[in-house]
Design an enzyme around this catalytic site. Structure first.
Site, PDB file in Angstrom:
ATOM      1  N   HIS A 159       0.733  -1.272   0.007  1.00  0.00           N
ATOM      2  CA  HIS A 159      -0.049   0.010   0.032  1.00  0.00           C
ATOM      3  C   HIS A 159       0.806   1.205   0.196  1.00  0.00           C
ATOM      4  O   HIS A 159       2.014   1.235   0.581  1.00  0.00           O
ATOM      5  CB  HIS A 159      -1.078  -0.004   1.185  1.00  0.00           C
TER       6      HIS A 159
ATOM      7  N   HIS B 133       0.250   5.456   1.147  1.00  0.00           N
ATOM      8  CA  HIS B 133      -0.261   6.421   1.801  1.00  0.00           C
ATOM      9  C   HIS B 133      -0.291   7.647   1.048  1.00  0.00           C
ATOM     10  O   HIS B 133       0.981   8.020   0.530  1.00  0.00           O
ATOM     11  CB  HIS B 133       0.303   6.793   3.326  1.00  0.00           C
TER      12      HIS B 133
HETATM   13  P1  5GP Z   1       1.823   0.615   7.412  1.00  0.00           P
HETATM   14  O1  5GP Z   1       1.668  -0.623   7.307  1.00  0.00           O
HETATM   15  O2  5GP Z   1       2.075   1.475   6.244  1.00  0.00           O
HETATM   16  O3  5GP Z   1       2.413   0.972   8.687  1.00  0.00           O
HETATM   17  O4  5GP Z   1       0.280   1.075   7.857  1.00  0.00           O
HETATM   18  C1  5GP Z   1      -0.985   0.472   7.803  1.00  0.00           C
HETATM   19  C2  5GP Z   1      -2.221   1.318   7.904  1.00  0.00           C
HETATM   20  O5  5GP Z   1      -3.063   0.991   7.997  1.00  0.00           O
HETATM   21  C3  5GP Z   1      -1.847   2.420   9.140  1.00  0.00           C
HETATM   22  O6  5GP Z   1      -1.866   3.852   8.621  1.00  0.00           O
HETATM   23  C4  5GP Z   1      -3.338   2.208   9.735  1.00  0.00           C
HETATM   24  O7  5GP Z   1      -3.795   3.505  10.216  1.00  0.00           O
HETATM   25  C5  5GP Z   1      -4.221   1.606   8.579  1.00  0.00           C
HETATM   26  N1  5GP Z   1      -5.164   0.648   9.098  1.00  0.00           N
HETATM   27  C6  5GP Z   1      -4.972  -0.275  10.002  1.00  0.00           C
HETATM   28  N2  5GP Z   1      -6.177  -0.956  10.232  1.00  0.00           N
HETATM   29  C7  5GP Z   1      -6.951  -0.512   9.464  1.00  0.00           C
HETATM   30  C8  5GP Z   1      -8.265  -1.102   9.119  1.00  0.00           C
HETATM   31  O8  5GP Z   1      -8.972  -1.778   9.499  1.00  0.00           O
HETATM   32  N3  5GP Z   1      -8.746  -0.243   8.099  1.00  0.00           N
HETATM   33  C9  5GP Z   1      -8.129   0.936   7.470  1.00  0.00           C
HETATM   34  N4  5GP Z   1      -8.945   1.351   6.495  1.00  0.00           N
HETATM   35  N5  5GP Z   1      -6.910   1.197   7.627  1.00  0.00           N
HETATM   36  C10 5GP Z   1      -6.437   0.402   8.764  1.00  0.00           C
END
Ligand code: 5GP
Length: 138
Positions: free
Chosen positions: A103, A105
């Site tokens: 993903h 952001h």
């Molecule tokens: P990363 O893996 O890049 O550190 O971030 C994962 C992102 O997923 C975080 O910004 C967090 O807020 C988001 N996130 C975690 N759980 C959920 C969820 O259930 N739904 C959504 N839409 N985002 C989520």
């Protein structure tokens, strides 16, 4: 490299097993709002097919995701009258990744306005409204 785990939260969102505020979708990618938004308009672009992150993604997955990142970034910039966009992308736990489905952001940014700390649950009504604002620009 660790194998892809199809029980990750974004795989569940893709399968419709848990809800999300969808911003955009095409044959290869989907964009939905982050529920712990670090900026107003914070959303996530993912491929519809499995890969953990940039390190195991195919060139085709990366190309499709980046095309959507560009499209949604311009829409989010317009929707929030932003001056710029910050993109974030993390690979593996040591690289800051928490959800192991590729993903990017997207963060609309305004001069002098810092991003909020990570990990704070957002207001769902506000997030829904932000999704609608971005979608309206697409
Ligand atoms: P990363 O893996 O890049 O550190 O971030 C994962 C992102 O997923 C975080 O910004 C967090 O807020 C988001 N996130 C975690 N759980 C959920 C969820 O259930 N739904 C959504 N839409 N985002 C989520």
């Amino acid at each position: 490299m660790t194998a892809y785990d199809d029980q990750n939260i974004f795989a569940k969102i893709l399968r419709g097993e848990i809800p999300s505020f969808k911003v955009y979708e095409d044959d290869d990618t989907m964009c939905f709002m982050d529920i712990m938004p670090r900026t107003d308009g914070h959303c996530l672009v993912i491929p519809k097919t499995p890969c953990r992150n940039v390190l195991d993604a195919s060139d085709a997955q990366l190309a499709a995701v980046m095309a959507t990142v560009k499209k949604v970034s311009n829409a989010a910039k317009a929707a929030f009258d932003a001056e710029g966009i910050s993109l974030q992308q993390f690979n593996e736990a040591a690289g800051g990744q928490e959800v192991f489905h590729l993903h990017f952001h997207i963060h609309p940014r305004h001069s002098g306005v810092p991003m909020r700390p990570a990990g704070q649950m957002g207001d769902m009504d506000a997030i829904k409204g932000h999704a609608e604002r971005i979608s309206a620009q697409l």
